[in-house]
Write an enzyme that holds these catalytic residues in place. Structure first.
Site, PDB file in Angstrom:
ATOM      1  N   ASP A  84      35.410  66.572  -2.110  1.00 26.24           N
ATOM      2  CA  ASP A  84      35.721  67.295  -0.871  1.00 26.24           C
ATOM      3  C   ASP A  84      36.592  68.534  -1.060  1.00 26.24           C
ATOM      4  OD1 ASP A  84      34.183  65.897   1.006  1.00 26.24           O
ATOM      5  OD2 ASP A  84      35.576  64.224   0.926  1.00 26.24           O
ATOM      6  N   ASP A 121      27.192  65.231   3.355  1.00 24.39           N
ATOM      7  CA  ASP A 121      28.366  66.041   3.726  1.00 24.39           C
ATOM      8  C   ASP A 121      28.673  67.127   2.693  1.00 24.39           C
ATOM      9  OD1 ASP A 121      28.257  63.294   4.299  1.00 24.39           O
ATOM     10  OD2 ASP A 121      30.312  63.203   4.992  1.00 24.39           O
ATOM     11  N   GLY A 146      18.328  55.491  -0.901  1.00 22.37           N
ATOM     12  CA  GLY A 146      19.296  55.952   0.086  1.00 22.37           C
ATOM     13  C   GLY A 146      20.069  54.768   0.650  1.00 22.37           C
ATOM     14  N   THR A 174      23.418  53.953   3.750  1.00 23.14           N
ATOM     15  CA  THR A 174      24.435  54.540   4.618  1.00 23.14           C
ATOM     16  C   THR A 174      25.809  54.056   4.199  1.00 23.14           C
ATOM     17  OG1 THR A 174      24.918  55.160   6.880  1.00 23.14           O
ATOM     18  CG2 THR A 174      24.645  52.789   6.473  1.00 23.14           C
ATOM     19  N   ARG A 203      26.987  62.358  12.577  1.00 24.71           N
ATOM     20  CA  ARG A 203      27.685  63.461  11.902  1.00 24.71           C
ATOM     21  C   ARG A 203      26.926  63.879  10.649  1.00 24.71           C
ATOM     22  NH1 ARG A 203      32.296  61.710  12.288  1.00 24.71           N
ATOM     23  NH2 ARG A 203      32.990  61.097  10.214  1.00 24.71           N
ATOM     24  N   TRP A 220      25.921  67.520   9.606  1.00 24.92           N
ATOM     25  CA  TRP A 220      26.210  68.161   8.304  1.00 24.92           C
ATOM     26  C   TRP A 220      24.907  68.738   7.749  1.00 24.92           C
ATOM     27  CZ3 TRP A 220      30.962  69.009   8.599  1.00 24.92           C
ATOM     28  CH2 TRP A 220      31.977  68.049   8.640  1.00 24.92           C
ATOM     29  N   SER A 268      35.048  56.635  11.562  1.00 25.11           N
ATOM     30  CA  SER A 268      34.310  55.580  10.855  1.00 25.11           C
ATOM     31  C   SER A 268      34.252  54.344  11.737  1.00 25.11           C
ATOM     32  CB  SER A 268      35.043  55.229   9.566  1.00 25.11           C
ATOM     33  OG  SER A 268      34.750  56.171   8.574  1.00 25.11           O
ATOM     34  N   SER A 312      30.149  48.591  11.281  1.00 27.21           N
ATOM     35  CA  SER A 312      29.080  47.786  11.893  1.00 27.21           C
ATOM     36  C   SER A 312      28.730  46.667  10.914  1.00 27.21           C
ATOM     37  CB  SER A 312      27.849  48.653  12.167  1.00 27.21           C
ATOM     38  OG  SER A 312      27.019  48.709  11.016  1.00 27.21           O
TER      39      SER A 312
END
Ligand code: GLY
Length: 395
Positions: free
Chosen positions: A108, A168, A226, A228, A240, A244, A356, A359
């Site tokens: 980041d 992101d 992939g 999440t 989001r 992005w 965040s 779930s």
């Protein structure tokens, strides 16, 4: 292209100025507490607490200071002086952070150093800001895997559970283009270009929804699967993350000039628009819509608006007008129904954002749900600034 939300109102220029003026005043009110300290990533009970410069989010608060400085300066306001001084204090802190490698073992660096130090350098010529941002770019490219051709997002390098990129990261790459421009060394932008290519070829699904994260085979670099982290479930579209993607495609086109990224922008954006609730501000995952008892992510709407306002610079007039209208509609909805209007209510700018949300099917911590968050506030100000004038990007 099917046009959606035809009857939603647009934010007017007068409302843009009012919103910017309030935002600048809110930032100035925060300076006594948030000059030597930074805003936490998210508010608690609508109020940010002061924290050290050790998260991935600290650059957004400094970015708000620089956007406020621009607005104050243009209006001949006395606040410009104190804003500039506060921004300079924070730049010193960012230099200290990268020199001492404080919590920089992640990708980041762009989120941290573009709105803080690249901004400071572009606006004021601050040499410490330039030095810090180039060091941050070096740190970012140290996470590049030539096998697989991507920048690893999180965690120790080469650990199988971390051998992945995340969508992101597209916003971290402008730092590398800037570093190549500044230093004359093309190694930064070459890595950025490779990463963009790998990222968009894997995170964008056939229906133009997006994966949050994508894993690669450590031996061969081949795309693996992939997954999440912050979305509701594997296979859904984290709101989001999709935003992005919208902004990321626009920046990918700006920096590479590759026409296929304009087309990708159109598709990723269309998916986003088709999965919004009536007021255009998404729930935290695009799986949810009107009638679902789920929190919103207002930050996603501001990010998407910024992406559209960037992309329209490279489109013909007719198509640009379509996306500018969407951006103005997003900002009207945010301004009317999500923005803070009274400093007693919150020390942030935009409510109802979600950092965040845990779930049963994702892997993130549960924090910052239905609160302000620092990037939500920053991108709200950036979108307003983009509507207000021909803004010179920090990205
Ligand atoms: N880049 C991390 C997030 O959007 O939460």
């Amino acid at each position: 292209m099917e046009i959606l939300f035809e009857n939603m109102p647009c934010i007017t220029d007068e409302e843009v100025s009012k919103a910017l003026c309030f935002s600048k005043e809110q930032v100035v009110r925060n300076l006594p507490v948030f000059t030597d300290k930074f805003q936490k990533a998210y508010s608690e009970g609508k109020f940010y607490q002061p924290v050290e410069n050790d998260d991935w989010t600290n650059g957004f608060w400094t970015g708000e200071i620089w956007l406020s400085y621009e607005y104050a300066k243009e209006n001949g306001s006395e606040d410009a002086k104190s804003l500039k001084a506060a921004g300079e204090v924070q730049v010193e802190d960012f230099l200290h952070r990268i020199d001492n490698k404080i919590m920089v073992d992640h990708h980041d660096m762009g989120f941290l150093y573009s709105p803080s130090c690249v901004a400071a350098y572009k606006l004021t010529g601050n040499q410490k800001a330039r030095e810090a941002a180039i060091k941050a770019a070096d740190q970012l490219i140290s996470r590049y895997h030539p096998v697989g051709e991507f920048i690893q997002a999180w965690g120790p390098m080469n650990a199988p559970e971390n051998y992945r990129l995340i969508i992101d990261c597209l916003l971290n790459l402008p730092l590398l283009y800037w570093a190549s421009e500044e230093t004359g060394d093309s190694k930064y932008k070459e890595i950025a270009e490779k990463h963009i290519h790998t990222a968009v070829n894997n995170v964008v699904r056939k229906d133009y929804s997006t994966w949050h994260t994508f894993f690669f085979d450590m031996e061969t670099g081949a795309p693996d699967h992939g997954a999440t982290c912050q979305g509701y479930r594997d296979g859904s579209a984290w709101a989001r993350g999709q935003a992005w993607g919208v902004y990321g495609c626009a920046l990918a086109y700006k920096y590479t000039g590759r026409k296929e990224y304009i087309d990708l922008f159109r598709h990723v954006t269309q998916y986003y628009l088709e999965h919004l609730p009536k007021d255009m501000v998404p729930f935290w995952d695009l799986e949810f819509t009107d009638g679902d008892d789920q929190p919103r992510d207002s930050s996603s709407a501001s990010i998407a608006a910024c992406g559209m306002l960037e992309m329209i610079k490279y489109m013909d007039e007719k198509e640009a007008a379509v996306y500018e209208k969407y951006a103005r509609q997003f900002m009207k909805s945010l301004y009317d129904s999500y923005a803070v209007k009274d400093p007693k209510e919150s020390n942030g700018l935009v409510l109802h954002s979600t950092y965040s949300n845990h779930s049963p099917y994702n892997t993130c911590n549960h924090c910052g749900v239905d609160e302000c968050n620092s990037w939500g506030d920053y991108f709200y100000m950036e979108a307003l600034t983009r509507l207000h004038k021909d803004w010179k990007l920090y990205w």
